[in-house]
Motif scaffolding. Structure first.
Motif, PDB file in Angstrom:
ATOM      1  N   GLU A  75     -10.678 -18.592  -7.651  1.00 37.78           N
ATOM      2  CA  GLU A  75      -9.804 -16.907  -7.356  1.00 37.78           C
ATOM      3  C   GLU A  75     -10.998 -16.162  -8.068  1.00 37.78           C
ATOM      4  O   GLU A  75     -11.003 -15.368  -7.221  1.00 37.78           O
ATOM      5  CB  GLU A  75      -8.085 -16.894  -7.750  1.00 37.78           C
TER       6      GLU A  75
ATOM      7  N   ALA B 199     -13.518 -18.265   2.960  1.00 39.37           N
ATOM      8  CA  ALA B 199     -12.244 -18.718   3.151  1.00 39.37           C
ATOM      9  C   ALA B 199     -11.165 -19.251   2.037  1.00 39.37           C
ATOM     10  O   ALA B 199     -10.398 -19.678   1.789  1.00 39.37           O
ATOM     11  CB  ALA B 199     -11.927 -19.516   4.470  1.00 39.37           C
TER      12      ALA B 199
ATOM     13  N   GLU C 106     -10.522 -16.875  -1.153  1.00 42.41           N
ATOM     14  CA  GLU C 106      -9.679 -16.552  -0.721  1.00 42.41           C
ATOM     15  C   GLU C 106      -7.958 -17.307  -0.547  1.00 42.41           C
ATOM     16  O   GLU C 106      -7.066 -16.761  -1.196  1.00 42.41           O
ATOM     17  CB  GLU C 106      -9.740 -15.526   0.301  1.00 42.41           C
ATOM     18  N   ASN C 107      -8.377 -18.501  -0.382  1.00 42.34           N
ATOM     19  CA  ASN C 107      -7.232 -19.152  -0.078  1.00 42.34           C
ATOM     20  C   ASN C 107      -6.424 -19.613  -1.609  1.00 42.34           C
ATOM     21  O   ASN C 107      -5.024 -20.124  -1.730  1.00 42.34           O
ATOM     22  CB  ASN C 107      -7.277 -20.484   0.629  1.00 42.34           C
TER      23      ASN C 107
ATOM     24  N   GLN D 245      -4.155 -16.592  -2.522  1.00 46.16           N
ATOM     25  CA  GLN D 245      -3.191 -17.005  -1.974  1.00 46.16           C
ATOM     26  C   GLN D 245      -1.949 -17.465  -2.306  1.00 46.16           C
ATOM     27  O   GLN D 245      -1.401 -18.088  -2.848  1.00 46.16           O
ATOM     28  CB  GLN D 245      -2.945 -17.027  -0.663  1.00 46.16           C
ATOM     29  N   MET D 246      -3.079 -18.730  -2.467  1.00 44.65           N
ATOM     30  CA  MET D 246      -2.149 -19.810  -3.999  1.00 44.65           C
ATOM     31  C   MET D 246      -1.580 -19.695  -4.848  1.00 44.65           C
ATOM     32  O   MET D 246      -0.389 -20.308  -5.434  1.00 44.65           O
ATOM     33  CB  MET D 246      -3.061 -21.472  -4.028  1.00 44.65           C
TER      34      MET D 246
ATOM     35  N   SER E 198       1.442 -22.873   9.873  1.00 44.68           N
ATOM     36  CA  SER E 198      -0.126 -22.115   9.621  1.00 44.68           C
ATOM     37  C   SER E 198       0.095 -20.921   9.857  1.00 44.68           C
ATOM     38  O   SER E 198      -0.027 -19.692   9.244  1.00 44.68           O
ATOM     39  CB  SER E 198      -1.235 -23.220  10.815  1.00 44.68           C
TER      40      SER E 198
ATOM     41  N   LEU F 233       1.253 -19.158   6.428  1.00 49.73           N
ATOM     42  CA  LEU F 233       0.564 -18.834   5.505  1.00 49.73           C
ATOM     43  C   LEU F 233      -0.295 -17.866   6.004  1.00 49.73           C
ATOM     44  O   LEU F 233      -1.027 -17.148   5.349  1.00 49.73           O
ATOM     45  CB  LEU F 233      -0.676 -20.328   5.326  1.00 49.73           C
TER      46      LEU F 233
ATOM     47  N   PHE G  24      -4.334 -16.425   4.042  1.00 52.31           N
ATOM     48  CA  PHE G  24      -4.927 -17.532   3.971  1.00 52.31           C
ATOM     49  C   PHE G  24      -5.401 -17.875   5.035  1.00 52.31           C
ATOM     50  O   PHE G  24      -4.563 -16.730   6.452  1.00 52.31           O
ATOM     51  CB  PHE G  24      -3.658 -18.969   3.648  1.00 52.31           C
ATOM     52  N   ARG G  25      -7.012 -18.006   5.507  1.00 54.64           N
ATOM     53  CA  ARG G  25      -8.219 -17.910   6.409  1.00 54.64           C
ATOM     54  C   ARG G  25      -8.229 -19.757   6.201  1.00 54.64           C
ATOM     55  O   ARG G  25      -7.825 -20.209   5.612  1.00 54.64           O
ATOM     56  CB  ARG G  25      -8.801 -17.130   5.441  1.00 54.64           C
TER      57      ARG G  25
ATOM     58  N   VAL H  95      -6.949 -21.551   8.112  1.00 56.17           N
ATOM     59  CA  VAL H  95      -5.752 -22.941   8.629  1.00 56.17           C
ATOM     60  C   VAL H  95      -4.783 -22.592  10.044  1.00 56.17           C
ATOM     61  O   VAL H  95      -3.671 -21.644  10.005  1.00 56.17           O
ATOM     62  CB  VAL H  95      -4.955 -21.817   7.167  1.00 56.17           C
TER      63      VAL H  95
END
Length: 367
Positions: free
Chosen positions: A213, A238, A241-242, A245-246, A290, A293, A298-299, A301
């Protein structure tokens, strides 16, 4: 005895002017011939098989004169060839001496034993093949797998199917890795991804979301970077970014594992498909995950990516029921379910004991 002069003339030096015994009797060849003729097949037949070659009294006399004929110094290979050609069987000319490689013995195989020899050779080959398969390091050919894993499949893909695909995963780093690799399926195949897996782990810090991140996206997607050779710029951005978000999901739920498994009530979905055509590309459950998320930021996904992630992370067991891994992954999931229940029971007992102790303390204080 009328045949005596002919017996005397059977010496090799006189065989050029001698009449030859044919299949229907003796035939006079006329005057002497300047060139030496090869020994008659029929005379050799009488020499080797007197019980079949005796045709009248004259023929018996010729058979009796075989000892002088053998002392002429004719090569043994010629005698053997003539005796074999004299056989009435159509296969006699192919009889020969053979050696057995395993024992070093030499033996003669008759035409009647040809079928048995071929059968024995086939049996021997089968035994050797079975032994080689059992001793081979990749005895993958002896197991029944899902139909999309064939003998021509990449070995890394077969190992991935046998050891990872469909096994329930609960480690956050591992889940993040599988989510990234599932997203890469839109640009690469599983064999290609697995062959570059070491590069993915090296570039993305072993898929630690707290580290990824903080990546500088410009450096990550810049020209000449190692990451740009793996995926497109859209996918690389992505991933970063994920990871962000995680980390937020981990802060909210305690772990990404609890969040993602809560959609299936912490139990894997057992599909029990028999044919590959029955396996869907996406499911309503994947669509629900999906959407949630995407709502969280999330992107890349989509439902198809999420269903691939569910398959590889063991959230759904999509091994064909004829595959040997189906039962193994099901057993792993059942054992984990039992462990979760035991942990829940221990937690409940701990909560009850704490409540009881609190009540006793209140009673003691009030008293």
């Amino acid at each position: 005895m009328s045949g005596a002069p002919r017996v005397k003339s059977m010496h090799v030096t006189e065989s050029k002017t001698r009449s030859i015994l044919g299949l229907t009797g003796n035939k006079d060849l006329g005057p002497p011939i300047s060139t030496q003729k090869p020994v008659s097949k029929t005379s050799k037949k009488i020499d080797m098989s007197p019980e079949k070659g005796s045709i009248g009294g004259k023929n018996q006399g010729v058979a009796a004169s075989s000892p002088p004929f053998r002392s002429t110094g004719v090569p043994s290979i010629l005698r053997r060839q003539v005796s074999l050609n004299a056989s009435c069987s159509s296969d006699a000319s192919t009889d020969s001496f053979q050696s057995r490689a395993s024992t070093g013995r030499i033996y003669r195989t008759s035409s009647n034993a040809r079928g048995r020899r071929q059968l024995a050779s086939k049996t021997k080959i089968v035994v050797v093949d079975s032994g080689s398969e059992s001793s081979s390091p990749d005895d993958l050919q002896t197991k029944k797998r899902c139909a999309w894993v064939t003998s021509s499949s990449d070995q890394s893909y077969a190992v991935f199917h046998d050891e990872e695909w469909g096994v329930p995963v609960h480690d956050d780093k591992k889940l993040f890795e599988l989510l990234v690799l599932s997203g890469a399926l839109s640009e690469l195949t599983w064999p290609a991804i697995l062959n570059k897996r070491h590069l993915f782990r090296e570039i993305f810090a072993d898929f630690d979301p707290t580290v990824v991140e903080k990546f500088n996206e410009k450096k990550l997607v810049g020209p000449g970077s190692a990451a740009s050779s793996l995926l497109s710029e859209l996918k690389l951005r992505a991933i970063v970014e994920n990871a962000r978000q995680m980390s937020k999901v981990i802060d909210e739920f305690g772990s990404f594992d609890k969040y993602i498994w809560s959609f299936v009530n912490y139990k894997p979905i057992i599909s029990r498909f028999r044919y590959p055509r029955q396996i869907p590309v996406k499911t309503p459950k994947a669509d629900v995950i999906s959407k949630d998320l995407i709502r969280r930021g999330f992107r890349c996904v989509g439902p198809t990516v999420i269903y691939s992630f569910m398959q590889v992370a063991g959230i759904t067991n999509d091994h064909l029921c004829t595959c040997f891994r189906f039962q193994e992954c099901t057993a792993i999931a059942e054992s984990e379910e039992v462990k979760v229940k035991e942990d829940e029971q221990k937690t409940d007992k701990g909560i009850e004991s704490c409540i009881c102790n609190g009540i006793e303390d209140l009673n003691f204080a009030s008293g």
